[in-house]
Design a protein around this motif. Structure first.
Motif, PDB file in Angstrom:
ATOM      1  N   VAL A  62       0.840  -1.208   0.000  1.00 21.35           N
ATOM      2  CA  VAL A  62       0.000   0.000   0.000  1.00 21.35           C
ATOM      3  C   VAL A  62       0.867   1.247   0.000  1.00 21.35           C
ATOM      4  CG1 VAL A  62      -1.672   1.324   1.342  1.00 21.35           C
ATOM      5  CG2 VAL A  62      -1.957  -1.150   1.077  1.00 21.35           C
ATOM      6  N   LEU A  63       1.939   1.261   0.787  1.00 25.60           N
ATOM      7  CA  LEU A  63       2.832   2.422   0.837  1.00 25.60           C
ATOM      8  C   LEU A  63       3.495   2.666  -0.512  1.00 25.60           C
ATOM      9  CD1 LEU A  63       4.550   1.911   4.322  1.00 25.60           C
ATOM     10  CD2 LEU A  63       2.852   3.643   3.694  1.00 25.60           C
ATOM     11  N   PHE A  64       3.904   1.592  -1.188  1.00 25.74           N
ATOM     12  CA  PHE A  64       4.513   1.749  -2.511  1.00 25.74           C
ATOM     13  C   PHE A  64       3.512   2.338  -3.511  1.00 25.74           C
ATOM     14  CE2 PHE A  64       7.864  -1.747  -1.730  1.00 25.74           C
ATOM     15  CZ  PHE A  64       8.756  -0.790  -1.267  1.00 25.74           C
ATOM     16  N   ILE A  65       2.270   1.866  -3.443  1.00 27.24           N
ATOM     17  CA  ILE A  65       1.253   2.394  -4.368  1.00 27.24           C
ATOM     18  C   ILE A  65       1.014   3.866  -4.101  1.00 27.24           C
ATOM     19  CG2 ILE A  65      -1.176   2.240  -5.003  1.00 27.24           C
ATOM     20  CD1 ILE A  65      -1.012  -0.767  -4.482  1.00 27.24           C
ATOM     21  N   ARG A  66       0.907   4.257  -2.843  1.00 23.23           N
ATOM     22  CA  ARG A  66       0.658   5.659  -2.491  1.00 23.23           C
ATOM     23  C   ARG A  66       1.842   6.554  -2.870  1.00 23.23           C
ATOM     24  NH1 ARG A  66      -1.862   6.608   3.325  1.00 23.23           N
ATOM     25  NH2 ARG A  66      -1.894   8.686   2.370  1.00 23.23           N
ATOM     26  N   ALA A  67       3.045   5.991  -2.871  1.00 21.02           N
ATOM     27  CA  ALA A  67       4.222   6.762  -3.254  1.00 21.02           C
ATOM     28  C   ALA A  67       4.480   6.720  -4.753  1.00 21.02           C
ATOM     29  CB  ALA A  67       5.444   6.230  -2.504  1.00 21.02           C
ATOM     30  N   HIS A  68       3.550   6.131  -5.527  1.00 26.40           N
ATOM     31  CA  HIS A  68       3.667   6.012  -6.980  1.00 26.40           C
ATOM     32  C   HIS A  68       4.955   5.273  -7.379  1.00 26.40           C
ATOM     33  CE1 HIS A  68       0.292   8.777  -7.197  1.00 26.40           C
ATOM     34  NE2 HIS A  68       0.961   9.629  -6.432  1.00 26.40           N
ATOM     35  N   LEU A  69       5.262   4.249  -6.624  1.00 26.15           N
ATOM     36  CA  LEU A  69       6.467   3.462  -6.888  1.00 26.15           C
ATOM     37  C   LEU A  69       6.157   2.029  -7.318  1.00 26.15           C
ATOM     38  CD1 LEU A  69       8.775   4.540  -3.927  1.00 26.15           C
ATOM     39  CD2 LEU A  69       9.086   5.090  -6.337  1.00 26.15           C
ATOM     40  N   LEU A  70       4.900   1.744  -7.572  1.00 29.10           N
ATOM     41  CA  LEU A  70       4.545   0.359  -7.873  1.00 29.10           C
ATOM     42  C   LEU A  70       5.230  -0.133  -9.147  1.00 29.10           C
ATOM     43  CD1 LEU A  70       2.950  -2.100  -7.029  1.00 29.10           C
ATOM     44  CD2 LEU A  70       1.008  -1.241  -8.366  1.00 29.10           C
ATOM     45  N   ALA A  71       5.244   0.704 -10.205  1.00 26.92           N
ATOM     46  CA  ALA A  71       5.875   0.287 -11.466  1.00 26.92           C
ATOM     47  C   ALA A  71       7.364   0.032 -11.271  1.00 26.92           C
ATOM     48  CB  ALA A  71       5.658   1.352 -12.536  1.00 26.92           C
ATOM     49  N   GLU A  72       8.010   0.931 -10.498  1.00 28.69           N
ATOM     50  CA  GLU A  72       9.437   0.753 -10.250  1.00 28.69           C
ATOM     51  C   GLU A  72       9.711  -0.510  -9.447  1.00 28.69           C
ATOM     52  OE1 GLU A  72       7.790   3.462  -9.986  1.00 28.69           O
ATOM     53  OE2 GLU A  72       8.761   4.953 -11.272  1.00 28.69           O
ATOM     54  N   VAL A  73       8.841  -0.773  -8.476  1.00 29.55           N
ATOM     55  CA  VAL A  73       9.018  -1.983  -7.671  1.00 29.55           C
ATOM     56  C   VAL A  73       8.847  -3.228  -8.531  1.00 29.55           C
ATOM     57  CG1 VAL A  73       8.037  -3.336  -5.792  1.00 29.55           C
ATOM     58  CG2 VAL A  73       8.379  -0.881  -5.508  1.00 29.55           C
ATOM     59  N   VAL A  74       7.844  -3.222  -9.429  1.00 28.74           N
ATOM     60  CA  VAL A  74       7.644  -4.368 -10.321  1.00 28.74           C
ATOM     61  C   VAL A  74       8.864  -4.572 -11.214  1.00 28.74           C
ATOM     62  CG1 VAL A  74       6.272  -5.241 -12.243  1.00 28.74           C
ATOM     63  CG2 VAL A  74       5.134  -4.201 -10.279  1.00 28.74           C
ATOM     64  N   ALA A  75       9.403  -3.441 -11.757  1.00 32.78           N
ATOM     65  CA  ALA A  75      10.604  -3.546 -12.596  1.00 32.78           C
ATOM     66  C   ALA A  75      11.779  -4.104 -11.805  1.00 32.78           C
ATOM     67  CB  ALA A  75      10.953  -2.166 -13.168  1.00 32.78           C
ATOM     68  N   SER A  76      11.917  -3.676 -10.555  1.00 33.64           N
ATOM     69  CA  SER A  76      13.002  -4.188  -9.709  1.00 33.64           C
ATOM     70  C   SER A  76      12.833  -5.676  -9.449  1.00 33.64           C
ATOM     71  CB  SER A  76      13.034  -3.436  -8.381  1.00 33.64           C
ATOM     72  OG  SER A  76      13.396  -2.090  -8.575  1.00 33.64           O
ATOM     73  N   MET A  77      11.585  -6.114  -9.235  1.00 34.44           N
ATOM     74  CA  MET A  77      11.346  -7.534  -8.985  1.00 34.44           C
ATOM     75  C   MET A  77      11.699  -8.370 -10.210  1.00 34.44           C
ATOM     76  SD  MET A  77       7.774  -7.339  -6.826  1.00 34.44           S
ATOM     77  CE  MET A  77       7.619  -9.119  -6.783  1.00 34.44           C
ATOM     78  N   VAL A  78      11.355  -7.845 -11.423  1.00 35.90           N
ATOM     79  CA  VAL A  78      11.688  -8.571 -12.653  1.00 35.90           C
ATOM     80  C   VAL A  78      13.199  -8.697 -12.795  1.00 35.90           C
ATOM     81  CG1 VAL A  78      11.602  -8.475 -15.169  1.00 35.90           C
ATOM     82  CG2 VAL A  78       9.561  -7.942 -13.834  1.00 35.90           C
ATOM     83  N   LEU A  79      13.920  -7.575 -12.554  1.00 33.95           N
ATOM     84  CA  LEU A  79      15.378  -7.622 -12.634  1.00 33.95           C
ATOM     85  C   LEU A  79      15.952  -8.584 -11.606  1.00 33.95           C
ATOM     86  CD1 LEU A  79      16.057  -3.820 -13.143  1.00 33.95           C
ATOM     87  CD2 LEU A  79      16.560  -5.634 -14.792  1.00 33.95           C
TER      88      LEU A  79
END
Length: 450
Positions: free
Chosen positions: A90-107
């Protein structure tokens, strides 16, 4: 310069390729951290990353307290363990970091195949040497019709074995059957091959008789888990394929473990697991028994304190000790994975000591060297201040006289296996960042730690 000298002077392209795979894994791992930092700004992202790491620590600590506590505290701990990742998401979504987090998980996920490609070369020599199998005239196969939920009948193993010229002995009672005595009677009657369709515990007892008489031993994967069969590369989905060894087989010379003289093919466990399995309630309610007994076991209030002597190393008061016939992979603390070799001539020994949540988190980070030890040795002695010690031997609960002495007999067991078997492949290497770093940045990677 001779041809042999030319070969020795040639560059090791395999090692070079592994080094670049290792460096690629580190590069992807760095990118996994860098993407959100560059995309969302240093200050805000560092805080979010710290929150993410913190949530993992909190979740591990909460899971430990769930296992080590009773009553309200146990369920509060479980709630925290479940809510921690949800809150972070939830904190990542509110900070507009969800896309970056998904990209980091893929890497981060891409680092795994690179790391395994690098480490796979370190364990490429995983095939046990095969030799031609001599013909047999009087094979005797002992079959447990109740093992594995009735696999003997389901796969028609008795008829198929008898069609291949084997004598089949069924373990049907009445009463308890002494499997070791049964195997020795078969040898006295002229058996020149012994085999078992049953669980690993039964396999070990008959394997011991085969080793004592230098007879080939046939493993039929008719048990529930069939760990020994898995490490031999046998078909665990269709045990009848193991019978192919009688008409087109080869022999493997593998090691045999001994615990107070009793043979074992997989492992012997002491401490927490052995105490839980020993409980009469375990068979009827496994989960409930584990949750009921673990708090006292983790706190050292149940079960006698153990002392494990592993070669020259002494470990005092571990909560769990796992001694295996050849070592498991470095990340497999419970002996649930494959052993890449069964002929190294050494025992694997893992000890775990977790007295609090901080040590549980340390185990996750592989920083708690006192809490986790992994060694190899030809002898392991487990002592306690009681006359007998509960031990789980190849999945069976036993009480053995203290001290308990585990040894290994290199190459003692002649295993007869089919020439064509589906599981003959190296065990998939697990990602060990310490060894990966050595491979990536040192000219020659250090030898595996013991």
């Amino acid at each position: 310069m001779t041809m042999s000298d030319n070969r020795s002077a040639a560059p090791d392209t395999t090692t070079g390729a592994r080094r670049w795979w290792a460096r690629a894994a580190f590069a992807l791992a760095i990118l996994a951290v860098a993407v959100p930092l560059v995309s969302a700004g240093l200050l805000g992202t560092v805080g979010s990353l710290l929150v993410g790491v913190g949530s993992v620590v909190v979740m591990v600590a909460a899971l430990y307290w769930f296992l080590a506590s009773r009553g309200v505290l146990r369920w509060i701990s479980l709630a925290i363990a479940i809510l921690s990742p949800i809150v972070v998401l939830v904190l990542f979504i509110r900070a507009h970091l969800l896309a970056e987090v998904v990209a980091s998980m893929v890497l981060a996920l891409l680092t795994v195949p690179c790391a395994r490609a690098a480490l796979r070369g370190r364990t490429s020599d995983t095939a046990v040497r095969e030799v031609p199998a001599p013909p047999v005239r009087h094979p005797v196969l002992i079959m447990n019709p109740h093992s594995g939920g009735g696999k003997v009948a389901k796969f028609d193993l008795q008829r198929k074995a008898e069609d291949l010229g084997a004598e089949v002995v069924l373990l049907e009672g009445p009463g308890t059957v002494d499997v070791t005595d049964l195997a020795r009677q078969a040898v006295e009657a002229g058996a020149d091959l012994l085999g078992v369709a049953g669980g690993d515990g039964t396999q070990a007892l008959v394997a011991g008789v085969a080793a004592e008489n230098d007879l080939p031993f046939l493993v039929i994967s008719a048990g529930t888990r069939n760990h020994f069969a898995m490490d031999l590369g046998l078909d665990r989905t269709d045990p009848s394929r193991c019978l192919d060894a009688l008409r087109d087989g080869v022999e493997l010379a593998v090691d045999l473990g001994r615990i107070n003289g009793r043979p074992f093919v997989n492992n012997a466990s002491f401490g927490v697991y052995a105490e839980v399995v020993r409980s009469p309630a375990y068979r009827d309610d496994k989960t409930g028994t584990v949750l009921q007994m673990l708090p006292d076991l983790l706190a050292g209030q149940a079960g006698a304190p153990l002392i494990a002597e592993i070669g020259d190393v002494t470990v005092r008061n571990p909560q769990a000790v796992l001694v295996s016939n050849n070592p498991y992979s470095t990340s497999d603390l419970a002996g649930l994975n494959r052993r890449d070799r069964l002929d190294r001539g050494v025992l694997g020994a893992v000890t775990v000591s977790v007295a609090n949540a901080r040590q549980a988190v340390g185990l996750l980070r592989r920083a708690n060297v006192r809490g986790l030890t992994q060694h190899t040795s030809t002898e392991v002695i487990v002592d306690a201040d009681t006359r007998q010690t509960p031990v789980g031997v190849d999945g069976e609960s036993l009480l053995l006289p203290t001290p308990v002495r585990c040894t290994i007999e290199p190459g003692a067991l002649r295993i007869r296996v089919p020439r064509d078997r589906p599981g003959v492949r190296p065990a998939e290497p697990t990602v060990d960042w310490v060894r990966l770093r050595e491979l990536a940045w040192h000219r020659q990677a250090a030898s595996p730690r013991t």
